[in-house]
Design an enzyme around this catalytic site. Structure first.
Site, PDB file in Angstrom:
ATOM      1  N   SER A 139       1.022  -1.260  -0.220  1.00 12.29           N
ATOM      2  CA  SER A 139      -0.073  -0.090  -0.121  1.00 12.29           C
ATOM      3  C   SER A 139       0.494   1.398  -0.497  1.00 12.29           C
ATOM      4  O   SER A 139       2.304   1.142   0.443  1.00 12.29           O
ATOM      5  CB  SER A 139      -0.857   0.289   1.030  1.00 12.29           C
ATOM      6  N   TYR A 160      -1.671   0.479  10.004  1.00 10.04           N
ATOM      7  CA  TYR A 160      -2.072  -0.264   8.861  1.00 10.04           C
ATOM      8  C   TYR A 160      -1.382   0.068   8.129  1.00 10.04           C
ATOM      9  O   TYR A 160      -0.763  -0.917   7.440  1.00 10.04           O
ATOM     10  CB  TYR A 160      -3.584   0.286   7.584  1.00 10.04           C
ATOM     11  N   LYS A 199     -17.075  -0.943   0.006  1.00 13.15           N
ATOM     12  CA  LYS A 199     -16.599  -0.755   1.078  1.00 13.15           C
ATOM     13  C   LYS A 199     -16.749   0.824   2.330  1.00 13.15           C
ATOM     14  O   LYS A 199     -16.241   1.007   2.980  1.00 13.15           O
ATOM     15  CB  LYS A 199     -15.074  -0.100   0.213  1.00 13.15           C
TER      16      LYS A 199
END
Length: 337
Positions: A139, A160, A199
């Protein structure tokens, strides 16, 4: 459109996170282009479980896979019995590991690390045993507060982003040991496109602004939105990168973006033009100043060189291609809700 000379027909392909945004697009890419491919779609489908921030623990939604003809497994990649089943009941040729807790605002560090880091290493061990090439989702969140968006300049500012750095570190460790499979991590920048709607609040601002405009609302932008720039990438180019990562010139971790930063203001302008609706714009103070990325732009030189990756969609082209589904979702999901 086929992105490689590899024939995936009769290959065993595991896609984790298959009922999510990117995973479901990969499922249909293989189904449409390689009808004899054996696709195993694994997902921890959503339940009512939420994190402390109120967001769902899993965004996997069956509607993303309507029309899919392959095998579906509902399971959690933290489940050792499931991993043992995958290891002993199949012989995979390719593993596309998209499953993750991808909510950047989730505070549960323990489950984030267990799911994103530890489960990845267990899957990688299966890939090595099966001699399956591994392609996984890293990411752009790994860059965090960095002002250089190239490999080696990661500076995550949430758990994250940290978890994805740790995944990349595992990759480097195994590559250094000289494994006989290719391993490619893909650092996705701001992805938008079909099958992201479920999402919820973490879907892109492209679909969220699109639905605001169709409702007749005035899109609400942060003050100075013309100077808040991100590298927005259309889902088709993310699929392209995954497919080309099956046969890289060199294993490693690569950026997947367009290499061009665009503003949130641009998104609203393009949407209103394509929808032929002008609701104006409303500007509100940005409450996230100090903890907010004002600029991201992928350096994709190594992705072009080693993956033969070349983004095909400008933001104008991507949004134009996305408009039919934005309208369809508005009729079937938003108006009903």
């Amino acid at each position: 459109m086929k992105y490689t000379d590899i024939d995936f027909n009769n290959k065993n392909i595991l896609i984790t996170g298959a009922a999510g945004f990117i995973g479901s697009n990969l499922c249909f890419y293989f189904q449409e282009n390689y009808p004899e491919a054996n696709i195993i779609a694994l997902d921890c489908f959503r339940s009512g479980e939420t994190f402390s921030n109120g967001n769902l623990k899993s965004f996997g939604h069956f509607k993303n896979l309507i029309g899919f003809k392959g095998q579906i497994i509902s399971g959690d990649i933290n489940d050792s019995a499931l991993l043992e089943h995958l290891e002993n009941s199949y012989n995979f040729d390719y593993i596309f590991h998209q499953a993750a807790i991808s909510d950047t605002t989730a505070l549960e560090q323990d489950i984030m690390i267990k799911t994103n880091v530890n489960a990845y290493e267990e899957l990688l061990k299966i890939a090595i045993k099966h001699k399956a090439n591994m392609i996984y989702a890293s990411s752009a969140a790994t860059y965090g507060d960095s002002d250089r968006f190239e490999i080696g300049y990661e500076s995550p500012n949430n758990v994250y982003g940290f978890s994805k750095v740790m995944m990349d570190n595992i990759t480097y460790k195994y590559l250094k040991q000289g494994v006989d499979i290719s391993i490619v991590g893909l650092k996705y920048f701001n992805v938008y496109g079909p099958r992201e709607f479920y999402k919820n609040k973490t879907a892109s601002m492209v679909v969220q602004f699109g639905h605001q405009i169709l409702k007749g609302d005035t899109p609400r932008l942060f003050e100075g939105s013309d100077k808040i720039l991100r590298d927005f990438i259309y889902i088709e180019d993310v699929v392209q990168a995954n497919i080309k990562a099956c046969n890289p010139k060199k294993s490693g971790v690569y950026n997947v973006g367009t290499g061009k930063a665009r503003s949130f203001e641009d998104i609203v302008n393009i949407l209103q033009k394509e929808l032929n609706i002008d609701n104006g714009k409303e500007y509100i103070p940005n409450p996230f100043v100090g903890s907010y990325q004002f600029f991201t732009q992928a350096n994709i030189d190594s992705s072009k060189e080693n993956l033969d990756y070349e983004p095909r969609f400008s933001m104008e082209e991507g949004i134009k291609a996305y408009i039919p589904q934005i309208k369809e979702l508005f009729e079937t999901e938003v108006k009903k809700g």
